[in-house]
Scaffold this motif. Structure first.
Motif, short mmCIF file in Angstrom:
data_model
loop_
_atom_site.label_atom_id
_atom_site.label_comp_id
_atom_site.label_asym_id
_atom_site.label_seq_id
_atom_site.Cartn_x
_atom_site.Cartn_y
_atom_site.Cartn_z
N THR A 28 0.81 -1.22 0.00
CA THR A 28 0.00 0.00 0.00
C THR A 28 0.84 1.27 0.00
OG1 THR A 28 -0.19 0.04 2.41
CG2 THR A 28 -1.92 -1.13 1.18
N ARG A 29 2.14 1.16 0.29
CA ARG A 29 3.01 2.34 0.34
C ARG A 29 4.04 2.35 -0.79
NH1 ARG A 29 4.01 4.65 6.04
NH2 ARG A 29 2.06 4.16 7.07
N MET A 30 3.95 1.39 -1.70
CA MET A 30 4.95 1.28 -2.76
C MET A 30 4.89 2.49 -3.69
SD MET A 30 7.47 -0.56 -3.79
CE MET A 30 7.16 -1.99 -2.77
N PRO A 31 5.98 3.23 -3.82
CA PRO A 31 5.99 4.36 -4.76
C PRO A 31 5.80 3.87 -6.20
CG PRO A 31 7.86 4.48 -3.23
CD PRO A 31 7.23 3.12 -3.06
N ALA A 32 5.19 4.70 -7.02
CA ALA A 32 4.97 4.36 -8.43
C ALA A 32 6.29 4.01 -9.10
CB ALA A 32 4.31 5.53 -9.14
N GLY A 33 6.27 2.94 -9.89
CA GLY A 33 7.44 2.53 -10.65
C GLY A 33 8.47 1.75 -9.86
N MET A 34 8.23 1.55 -8.58
CA MET A 34 9.19 0.84 -7.74
C MET A 34 8.63 -0.53 -7.35
SD MET A 34 11.56 3.14 -7.56
CE MET A 34 12.66 2.65 -6.24
N THR A 35 9.52 -1.40 -6.91
CA THR A 35 9.14 -2.70 -6.36
C THR A 35 10.25 -3.12 -5.40
OG1 THR A 35 8.29 -4.90 -6.89
CG2 THR A 35 10.22 -4.15 -8.15
N THR A 36 10.02 -4.22 -4.70
CA THR A 36 11.10 -4.78 -3.90
C THR A 36 11.43 -6.15 -4.45
OG1 THR A 36 9.59 -5.77 -2.26
CG2 THR A 36 10.45 -3.55 -1.79
N VAL A 37 12.69 -6.53 -4.29
CA VAL A 37 13.13 -7.87 -4.68
C VAL A 37 13.83 -8.50 -3.49
CG1 VAL A 37 13.32 -7.34 -7.15
CG2 VAL A 37 15.29 -6.97 -5.67
N GLY A 38 13.73 -9.83 -3.44
CA GLY A 38 14.34 -10.56 -2.33
C GLY A 38 15.86 -10.54 -2.42
N LEU A 39 16.48 -10.36 -1.26
CA LEU A 39 17.93 -10.35 -1.18
C LEU A 39 18.44 -11.51 -0.31
CD1 LEU A 39 20.61 -8.85 -1.77
CD2 LEU A 39 20.21 -7.57 0.34
N ARG A 40 17.78 -11.74 0.81
CA ARG A 40 18.24 -12.77 1.73
C ARG A 40 17.06 -13.30 2.54
NH1 ARG A 40 23.17 -11.44 5.43
NH2 ARG A 40 23.96 -11.46 3.33
N VAL A 41 17.08 -14.61 2.78
CA VAL A 41 16.09 -15.25 3.64
C VAL A 41 16.82 -16.10 4.65
CG1 VAL A 41 14.16 -16.87 3.75
CG2 VAL A 41 14.35 -15.32 1.79
N GLU A 42 16.50 -15.90 5.92
CA GLU A 42 17.00 -16.74 7.00
C GLU A 42 15.77 -17.27 7.72
OE1 GLU A 42 19.52 -14.40 9.53
OE2 GLU A 42 20.77 -13.76 7.86
N LEU A 43 15.53 -18.57 7.62
CA LEU A 43 14.28 -19.11 8.14
C LEU A 43 14.53 -20.46 8.80
CD1 LEU A 43 11.23 -18.19 7.89
CD2 LEU A 43 11.04 -19.95 6.15
N ASP A 44 14.04 -20.61 10.01
CA ASP A 44 14.05 -21.90 10.69
C ASP A 44 12.67 -22.51 10.51
OD1 ASP A 44 16.64 -21.54 11.70
OD2 ASP A 44 15.88 -20.44 13.44
N HIS A 45 12.61 -23.64 9.80
CA HIS A 45 11.36 -24.37 9.61
C HIS A 45 11.30 -25.41 10.72
CE1 HIS A 45 8.53 -26.55 6.53
NE2 HIS A 45 7.94 -26.30 7.70
N ARG A 46 10.48 -25.16 11.72
CA ARG A 46 10.52 -25.91 12.98
C ARG A 46 9.54 -27.05 13.13
NH1 ARG A 46 10.91 -20.81 17.10
NH2 ARG A 46 12.96 -20.11 16.41
N ALA A 47 8.44 -27.02 12.41
CA ALA A 47 7.40 -28.03 12.64
C ALA A 47 6.68 -28.39 11.35
CB ALA A 47 6.40 -27.50 13.66
N PRO A 48 6.28 -29.64 11.20
CA PRO A 48 5.55 -30.06 9.99
C PRO A 48 4.09 -29.61 10.04
CG PRO A 48 5.73 -31.91 11.49
CD PRO A 48 6.49 -30.77 12.12
N THR A 49 3.55 -29.35 8.85
CA THR A 49 2.15 -28.99 8.72
C THR A 49 1.51 -29.90 7.69
OG1 THR A 49 2.72 -26.67 9.15
CG2 THR A 49 0.54 -27.11 8.22
#
Length: 134
Positions: free
Chosen positions: A57-78
């Protein structure tokens, strides 16, 4: 003086997205294992979707974000049929870098937790650079 696009974002922005796990979301289906539970790549994608939603909702016109890094602990099964929710909170804004704290829950249980870093870019220039032929 022109306002910088990153000034549209302030720490504390949040968003929540949900996913009801289907057979297509399992580790077996996405190739990350051989068990019929929510696969880690889908958990990562859900966490990233929450970060994108937090800035939408706050993204300026013509801009976007791209992923740079993910650090995630996947702790439990679903298992298939259960609904999980990913919540992202913008923790830090450092120039064009946006650092989010993310948590994925299954009811009261934490399924995954970590951080996602995204970078604010000019969408057109980014796509042009990515699709340039050598």
């Amino acid at each position: 003086m022109q306002e910088q696009p990153e000034s549209a974002f302030v720490p504390g922005l949040t968003a929540r997205v949900e996913l009801t796990v289907t057979d297509a979301d399992t580790a077996q289906a996405v190739g990350s294992g051989d068990v019929p539970v929510l696969g880690t790549p889908r958990v990562v994608a859900l966490a990233e979707a929450a970060t994108v939603a937090a800035t939408a909702t706050r993204m300026p016109a013509g801009m976007t974000t791209v992923g740079l890094r993910v650090e995630l602990d996947h702790r439990a099964p679903t298992p298939v049929g259960r609904t999980v929710a990913a919540e992202a909170r913008l923790a830090t804004v450092d120039g064009r870098r946006l650092l989010f704290e993310v948590a994925v829950t299954d009811g009261a249980d934490t399924v995954a937790q970590g951080r996602v870093e995204r970078v604010l870019v000019d969408r057109r220039r980014f796509v042009e650079r990515a699709t340039r032929t050598a």
